[in-house]
Motif scaffolding. Structure first.
Motif, mmCIF file in Angstrom:
data_model
loop_
_atom_site.group_PDB
_atom_site.id
_atom_site.type_symbol
_atom_site.label_atom_id
_atom_site.label_comp_id
_atom_site.label_asym_id
_atom_site.label_seq_id
_atom_site.Cartn_x
_atom_site.Cartn_y
_atom_site.Cartn_z
ATOM 1 N N VAL A 113 -13.053 31.127 49.690
ATOM 2 C CA VAL A 113 -12.969 30.578 51.038
ATOM 3 C C VAL A 113 -13.225 29.081 50.968
ATOM 4 C CG1 VAL A 113 -13.968 30.650 53.363
ATOM 5 C CG2 VAL A 113 -13.765 32.769 52.026
ATOM 6 N N LEU A 114 -12.294 28.311 51.541
ATOM 7 C CA LEU A 114 -12.436 26.847 51.544
ATOM 8 C C LEU A 114 -13.159 26.343 52.786
ATOM 9 C CD1 LEU A 114 -8.904 25.808 50.268
ATOM 10 C CD2 LEU A 114 -11.026 25.988 48.975
ATOM 11 N N GLY A 115 -13.017 27.059 53.899
ATOM 12 C CA GLY A 115 -13.637 26.632 55.147
ATOM 13 C C GLY A 115 -13.420 27.667 56.226
ATOM 14 N N CYS A 116 -13.896 27.363 57.443
ATOM 15 C CA CYS A 116 -13.722 28.323 58.530
ATOM 16 C C CYS A 116 -13.582 27.589 59.859
ATOM 17 C CB CYS A 116 -14.850 29.328 58.577
ATOM 18 S SG CYS A 116 -16.413 28.705 59.193
ATOM 19 N N THR A 117 -12.953 28.290 60.785
ATOM 20 C CA THR A 117 -12.812 27.804 62.145
ATOM 21 C C THR A 117 -13.511 28.812 63.047
ATOM 22 O OG1 THR A 117 -10.644 26.911 61.583
ATOM 23 C CG2 THR A 117 -11.154 27.132 63.932
ATOM 24 N N ARG A 118 -14.426 28.326 63.877
ATOM 25 C CA ARG A 118 -15.153 29.237 64.772
ATOM 26 C C ARG A 118 -14.222 29.825 65.818
ATOM 27 N NH1 ARG A 118 -20.662 29.398 65.244
ATOM 28 N NH2 ARG A 118 -20.396 29.850 67.444
ATOM 29 N N ARG A 119 -14.466 31.074 66.123
ATOM 30 C CA ARG A 119 -13.766 31.751 67.204
ATOM 31 C C ARG A 119 -14.731 31.943 68.349
ATOM 32 N NH1 ARG A 119 -12.716 37.045 65.625
ATOM 33 N NH2 ARG A 119 -11.615 37.306 67.568
ATOM 34 N N ARG A 120 -14.200 32.363 69.468
ATOM 35 C CA ARG A 120 -15.056 32.667 70.611
ATOM 36 C C ARG A 120 -16.058 33.746 70.206
ATOM 37 N NH1 ARG A 120 -12.255 34.864 75.910
ATOM 38 N NH2 ARG A 120 -11.137 35.801 74.212
ATOM 39 N N GLY A 121 -17.306 33.610 70.617
ATOM 40 C CA GLY A 121 -18.355 34.566 70.224
ATOM 41 C C GLY A 121 -18.901 34.190 68.861
ATOM 42 N N ALA A 122 -19.222 35.205 68.075
ATOM 43 C CA ALA A 122 -19.834 34.961 66.773
ATOM 44 C C ALA A 122 -18.822 34.974 65.637
ATOM 45 C CB ALA A 122 -20.908 36.012 66.506
ATOM 46 N N GLY A 123 -17.539 35.201 65.932
ATOM 47 C CA GLY A 123 -16.530 35.345 64.899
ATOM 48 C C GLY A 123 -16.022 34.035 64.349
ATOM 49 N N ALA A 124 -15.169 34.150 63.333
ATOM 50 C CA ALA A 124 -14.574 32.971 62.705
ATOM 51 C C ALA A 124 -13.284 33.374 62.009
ATOM 52 C CB ALA A 124 -15.540 32.365 61.696
ATOM 53 N N VAL A 125 -12.471 32.379 61.717
ATOM 54 C CA VAL A 125 -11.287 32.550 60.881
ATOM 55 C C VAL A 125 -11.588 31.831 59.579
ATOM 56 C CG1 VAL A 125 -8.834 32.041 60.609
ATOM 57 C CG2 VAL A 125 -9.726 32.715 62.856
ATOM 58 N N LEU A 126 -11.553 32.570 58.469
ATOM 59 C CA LEU A 126 -11.814 31.981 57.158
ATOM 60 C C LEU A 126 -10.502 31.516 56.547
ATOM 61 C CD1 LEU A 126 -14.327 34.582 55.662
ATOM 62 C CD2 LEU A 126 -14.795 32.610 57.125
ATOM 63 N N HIS A 127 -10.490 30.310 55.989
ATOM 64 C CA HIS A 127 -9.306 29.748 55.351
ATOM 65 C C HIS A 127 -9.450 29.918 53.836
ATOM 66 C CE1 HIS A 127 -8.216 28.068 59.218
ATOM 67 N NE2 HIS A 127 -9.488 27.710 59.345
ATOM 68 N N LEU A 128 -8.493 30.644 53.239
ATOM 69 C CA LEU A 128 -8.556 30.987 51.816
ATOM 70 C C LEU A 128 -7.930 29.905 50.944
ATOM 71 C CD1 LEU A 128 -7.535 34.752 52.085
ATOM 72 C CD2 LEU A 128 -9.837 33.762 52.108
ATOM 73 N N ALA A 129 -8.366 29.821 49.692
ATOM 74 C CA ALA A 129 -7.840 28.845 48.734
ATOM 75 C C ALA A 129 -6.415 29.178 48.319
ATOM 76 C CB ALA A 129 -8.744 28.790 47.502
ATOM 77 N N GLY A 130 -6.041 30.453 48.400
ATOM 78 C CA GLY A 130 -4.693 30.874 48.018
ATOM 79 C C GLY A 130 -4.318 32.112 48.802
ATOM 80 N N PRO A 131 -3.095 32.586 48.628
ATOM 81 C CA PRO A 131 -2.673 33.781 49.361
ATOM 82 C C PRO A 131 -3.464 35.008 48.919
ATOM 83 C CG PRO A 131 -0.924 33.006 47.887
ATOM 84 C CD PRO A 131 -2.047 32.030 47.793
ATOM 85 N N LEU A 132 -3.721 35.878 49.854
ATOM 86 C CA LEU A 132 -4.465 37.111 49.607
ATOM 87 C C LEU A 132 -3.658 38.013 48.663
ATOM 88 C CD1 LEU A 132 -7.107 38.485 50.562
ATOM 89 C CD2 LEU A 132 -5.764 39.569 52.365
ATOM 90 N N PRO A 133 -4.247 38.464 47.544
ATOM 91 C CA PRO A 133 -3.477 39.253 46.570
ATOM 92 C C PRO A 133 -3.348 40.741 46.921
ATOM 93 C CG PRO A 133 -5.654 38.767 45.699
ATOM 94 C CD PRO A 133 -5.556 38.077 47.035
ATOM 95 N N PHE A 134 -3.961 41.187 48.025
ATOM 96 C CA PHE A 134 -3.927 42.604 48.387
ATOM 97 C C PHE A 134 -4.102 42.749 49.886
ATOM 98 C CE2 PHE A 134 -7.826 41.387 46.057
ATOM 99 C CZ PHE A 134 -8.658 41.152 47.138
ATOM 100 N N ASP A 135 -3.751 43.920 50.411
ATOM 101 C CA ASP A 135 -3.959 44.213 51.826
ATOM 102 C C ASP A 135 -5.424 44.565 52.050
ATOM 103 O OD1 ASP A 135 -1.239 43.945 52.387
ATOM 104 O OD2 ASP A 135 -0.835 46.071 52.034
ATOM 105 N N LEU A 136 -5.949 44.154 53.203
ATOM 106 C CA LEU A 136 -7.331 44.472 53.556
ATOM 107 C C LEU A 136 -7.375 45.092 54.948
ATOM 108 C CD1 LEU A 136 -9.243 41.287 52.327
ATOM 109 C CD2 LEU A 136 -9.085 43.521 51.218
#
Length: 169
Positions: free
Chosen positions: A52-75
């Motif tokens: 994870v390189l960084g994050c953007t806060r979402r409404r409430g306690a959540g966030a969007v995490l920005h990854l260093a590269g594309p996700l190699p699998f489904d989650l």
């Protein structure tokens, strides 16, 4: 108890599924700063790693995490990011873990018994007998190494097969 055990190694958990190739993860409450390399856990079992390189806060306690590269699998939602997650355990299970660690480290059984609130050490010995056997073996090996040995040398040299050659050879 579960909240404490979870926070020890948990960074966060996904609140939305993420497909292979995604560069962001939507997560709920963060227990640690999210920047860095994290192990991905499905049902508390490691299944991969993300950075994870960084994050953007979402409404409430959540966030969007920005990854260093594309996700190699489904989650799926509910997958956790963390390091060395503790297993889900009841408080009473931690009591047994505590006693097991003390026995393994050689703490006196009477002291362990007292700390656990057992009326006498024989109760502790009965409950943890399977651990005491291996500890007893380790103690016996320690004693064997500590006892000096006298090297026994024969009082007269033994002859070898080659010493009995005839003069004609």
């Amino acid at each position: 108890m579960q909240v404490i055990a979870r926070r020890v190694g948990l960074c966060t958990a996904l609140v939305r599924p993420a497909d292979r190739g995604a560069t962001t993860l939507t997560v709920g409450r963060r227990h640690r700063p999210p920047e860095g390399a994290w192990t991905v856990y499905r049902d508390r079992e490691p299944c991969g790693e993300v950075t994870v390189l960084g994050c953007t806060r979402r409404r409430g306690a959540g966030a969007v995490l920005h990854l260093a590269g594309p996700l190699p699998f489904d989650l799926a939602a509910g997958v956790e990011l963390g390091d060395d997650l503790l297993p889900r355990q009841r408080l009473h299970g931690l009591r047994h873990s505590n006693a097991s660690i003390q026995i393994r480290e050689g703490v006196d059984l009477a002291l362990i018994s007292k700390r656990l609130g057992h009326s006498n050490p024989s109760i502790t010995a009965r409950l943890y007998a399977h651990l005491l056997r291996s500890t007893g073996q380790a103690v016996a090996e320690t004693v064997v190494r500590a006892v000096p040995r006298r090297v026994m040398r024969p009082s007269h040299p033994q002859s070898t097969h080659n010493d009995h050659r005839s003069a004609s050879e």
